[in-house]
Design an enzyme around this catalytic site. Structure first.
Site, mmCIF file in Angstrom:
data_model
loop_
_atom_site.group_PDB
_atom_site.id
_atom_site.type_symbol
_atom_site.label_atom_id
_atom_site.label_comp_id
_atom_site.label_asym_id
_atom_site.label_seq_id
_atom_site.Cartn_x
_atom_site.Cartn_y
_atom_site.Cartn_z
ATOM 1 C CD GLU A 1 -4.238 -22.066 -22.743
ATOM 2 O OE1 GLU A 1 -4.518 -21.252 -21.716
ATOM 3 O OE2 GLU A 1 -3.790 -21.391 -23.693
ATOM 4 C CE LYS B 78 1.108 -15.658 -20.615
ATOM 5 N NZ LYS B 78 1.730 -16.086 -21.698
ATOM 6 C CG HIS C 20 3.695 -17.428 -30.690
ATOM 7 N ND1 HIS C 20 2.752 -18.337 -30.993
ATOM 8 C CD2 HIS C 20 4.697 -18.415 -30.680
ATOM 9 C CE1 HIS C 20 2.719 -19.651 -31.220
ATOM 10 N NE2 HIS C 20 4.525 -19.467 -30.873
ATOM 11 N NE ARG D 241 1.800 -5.246 -21.762
ATOM 12 C CZ ARG D 241 1.496 -5.524 -23.047
ATOM 13 N NH1 ARG D 241 0.993 -4.594 -23.926
ATOM 14 N NH2 ARG D 241 1.746 -6.898 -23.649
#
Lengths: 172, 516
Positions: B199, B116, B234, B291
């Site tokens: 983040e 990431k 999440h 994907r």
């Protein structure tokens, strides 16, 4: 003429009356005034049944068991014993369901991540008793009722199978 | 074109891929573990091979075994589905080494976008805004300094994360050291890589993602956005296409950004670029999934595409058969994920035997499912049982159809989240489209349990069954004559006796049905 039966599980007992005529079948629980009109239809050769409760359709999966039946509806499965009502049978059954010990078993196979209770702890409904890892997730297992922890049968790190005893709770 | 493809997955997605292969007249090979012998994907495939025990590490994640089976059965290619090996660059490389086509992007693309931190760098270079944050962190001090700079609250995330794991919300500096240590531990255990980054955490953001598909000739086509803000822990549970929050102008902006990122990563295959959208309409790149995704049907229903088929075609070296301008979007689609979790018991996974399942149908409804009567839901894999997608001319039409579909859906024997989904669909803010990723935390939805009603119905049904009181409506005609319907067993018994047939034993109590 109405006939009377006892319908019981390990934890509950109900007396029911059934009245059958050539036109209909009606049932009522002991103590109720209102009779409920019922019909039970089997779907083909399967164990799926359609119960009409006052013309409201309810789908139930029924399996005959010795002395009774297992009824599964939605997520719940109930094992019922059905017997003809007799004063002695009713008394005996009532004694059997009055013990306050509740066995909390593993809802699925998994690993115990954390044990958050010990024997003698007073717990409230919803208190987290254990954390189990299964289906790639940590899941909190909560107390179904208020009471005192009688026994903790597992420890952290242990692998458990579905149905295995985790905690015995003395329901207050 | 391929002649035979091995599907390295299980459950509903394996079946979806088997169907896609059949549409292309390609033979399909299913693989299964000990507990999946009777699965739908096994039964629908042209061939099926056993690959090992229930533990996924020894079966669906066993690279050597899967490649050995693929070679032995003469497959040309391997489709990984989602999860398991779908974003595993080593697996993609092992396929290439074995002379098999991996139906997915190149190992290089998987590797770059799967990290990431590297993905953030690609997005920045492509001129796409990213959330304020850090690169890879090696110490708690660095994390604290970064959080101080960008301001609390912040999220700690695993660099190699996925599926909602390795993510921690941090509200204050005191929480950070412990949470960072736990996130690193979880990331190392789940992904084999303890790297984390920080983040900025924005309040009231939407999760919007853009579906793209690219071929080996540099063509990359965006297929519109999906709104995936309804999440629990999440994990997405309701997705829709398009999003009420995305205007045609914003759609163009997001699509262009997604294409730039895919191009920068030299991407070919289906893929999804995820963004956060704040209340002021600002968007930020989040990550790219390399994907096919669980929620791909909503895009298919609105754009009329077949993403699995197209994915196979581009993997076989064909050029994309359409451009962005060729796509005509139509109506609205909503998908609900049906999982074996008990909403009345803290969402504990529910394992056991599904004694009876009936899936919804009717206009505008599509179901992808692994369910069948008697399936054992085991603790070995994720809890997804089925996906229901509803299409309507507009959002409200899709919502109403979804409500109807969920009401039709029966799963008897294990708990599912269906009552929870039904209640979400009825929330005024959901109906108004006023949703964000914190929606389910704010709306403590928990459907009323009908336990007492269910118990009473079960009690009466058991009583009637045992005392011989059920009506037998499933009789087949004998001797060419119509059987009486709606008659009690005794009546049918009498009729059968008249016909010279067998008689009923009567109720288990030995007396019924004497009295009627």
């Amino acid at each position: 003429m109405a006939e009377k039966f006892l319908v019981r599980t390990d934890e509950t007992i109900e007396a029911y009356e059934i009245e059958r005529t050539s036109e209909s079948v009606r049932v009522r629980r002991e103590g109720e005034e209102h009779w409920t009109e019922v019909e039970l239809h089997r779907v083909g050769d399967s164990q799926l049944y359609l119960l009409m409760l006052e013309h409201q359709p309810v789908e139930i999966y029924l399996e005959r068991r010795r002395g009774g039946a297992r009824a599964t509806i939605g997520r719940h499965g109930f094992d019922f014993k059905v017997e003809r009502w007799r004063p002695q049978a009713a008394k005996l059954a009532a004694q059997q369901v009055q013990t306050g010990l509740r066995r909390i078993t593993a809802p699925m196979t998994g690993s115990i991540i954390e044990v958050r209770c010990k024997p003698g702890d007073q717990v409230a409904p919803g208190d987290v008793l254990l954390v189990i890892e299964s289906m790639k997730m940590n899941n909190e297992l909560r107390s179904p009722a208020a009471g005192v922890i009688e026994q903790v049968a597992v420890s952290a790190g242990q692998r458990v199978n579905a149905g295995e005893l985790l905690v015995a709770l003395h329901v207050s | 074109m391929f002649s035979k493809v091995l599907v390295a997955n299980r459950g509903e997605i394996a079946l979806r891929i088997v169907r896609g292969l059949r549409d292309l007249d390609i033979r399909s090979v299913a693989v299964y573990s000990d507990v999946d012998r009777l699965s739908q994907h096994v039964r629908y495939a042209d061939e099926a091979h056993y690959i090992g025990p229930a533990d996924a590490r020894q079966s669906y994640l066993n690279v050597e075994r899967i490649i050995e089976v693929a070679k032995r059965c003469g497959a040309d290619a391997v489709h990984p589905g989602y999860g398991f090996l779908a974003e595993n660059a080593e697996f993609a490389e092992a396929c290439e080494r074995a002379g098999l086509v991996f139906i997915g992007p190149s190992p290089e693309s998987i590797r770059r976008l799967g990290d990431k931190i590297e993905a953030r760098r690609i997005a920045e270079q492509a001129g796409v805004p990213v959330l304020p944050g850090s690169g890879e962190l090696t110490s708690v001090e660095e994390a604290l300094a970064c959080a101080e700079r960008i301001g609390y609250p912040v999220m700690i995330k695993a660099a190699a994360g996925g599926g909602g794991r390795g993510i921690r919300l941090i509200e204050s500096p005191e929480q950070l050291p412990g949470a960072a240590a736990r996130a690193m531990q979880e990331a190392a255990a789940a992904f084999g890589n303890p790297a984390i980054y920080v983040e900025k955490n924005l309040k009231k953001v939407r999760h919007i993602e853009v579906q793209v598909i690219g071929d080996r000739y540099g063509n990359i086509v965006p297929l519109g956005e999906r709104e995936c803000s309804i999440q629990r822990r999440h994990q997405k549970i309701i997705e829709e296409c398009p999003s009420v929050a995305v205007s045609p102008q914003l759609r163009r902006t997001l699509s262009r950004a997604a294409v730039r990122i895919a191009r920068a990563a030299n991407y070919h295959n289906v893929g999804t670029v995820e963004f956060l959208l704040d209340q002021d309409g600002n968007h930020y790149f989040l990550e790219m999934n390399t994907r096919l995704q669980v929620e791909h049907p909503v895009t298919e229903m609105v754009t009329g595409t077949d993403l699995v088929k197209d994915q196979i075609l581009v993997a076989a070296g064909e050029e994309l058969p359409y451009e962005e301008a060729d796509l005509l979007t139509r109506g609205w689609a909503i998908e609900c994920r049906i999982v074996a979790e008990d909403p009345f018991n803290n969402f504990l996974p529910s394992v056991g035997r599904v004694v009876f399942a009936r899936e919804p149908a009717g206009p505008g409804i599509r179901v992808e499912s692994a369910l069948y009567d008697g399936i054992e839901v085991t603790p070995y894999y994720d809890s997804l049982l089925a996906k229901v997608t509803a299409w309507g001319r507009n959002r409200e039409g899709a919502r109403q159809r979804m409500k109807r579909a969920l009401a039709e859906f029966r799963v008897v024997g294990v708990a599912t989240n269906i009552p929870y989904l039904q209640q979400i669909l009825d929330l005024p803010d959901f109906i108004a489209g006023d949703i964000d990723t914190g929606f389910l935390d704010r709306n403590q939805v928990l459907a009323e349990e009908h336990y007492e009603e269910q118990r009473r119905a079960a009690e009466i049904a058991a009583l009637l069954l045992v005392t011989g009181g059920e009506r037998d409506t499933g009789e087949q005609p004998l001797n060419g004559q119509a059987a009486p319907t709606n008659g009690y067993r005794s009546q049918i018994g009498a009729w059968r006796r008249q016909q010279g047939g067998s008689t009923f034993a009567g109720g288990a109590m030995g007396r019924w049905p004497r009295s009627f």
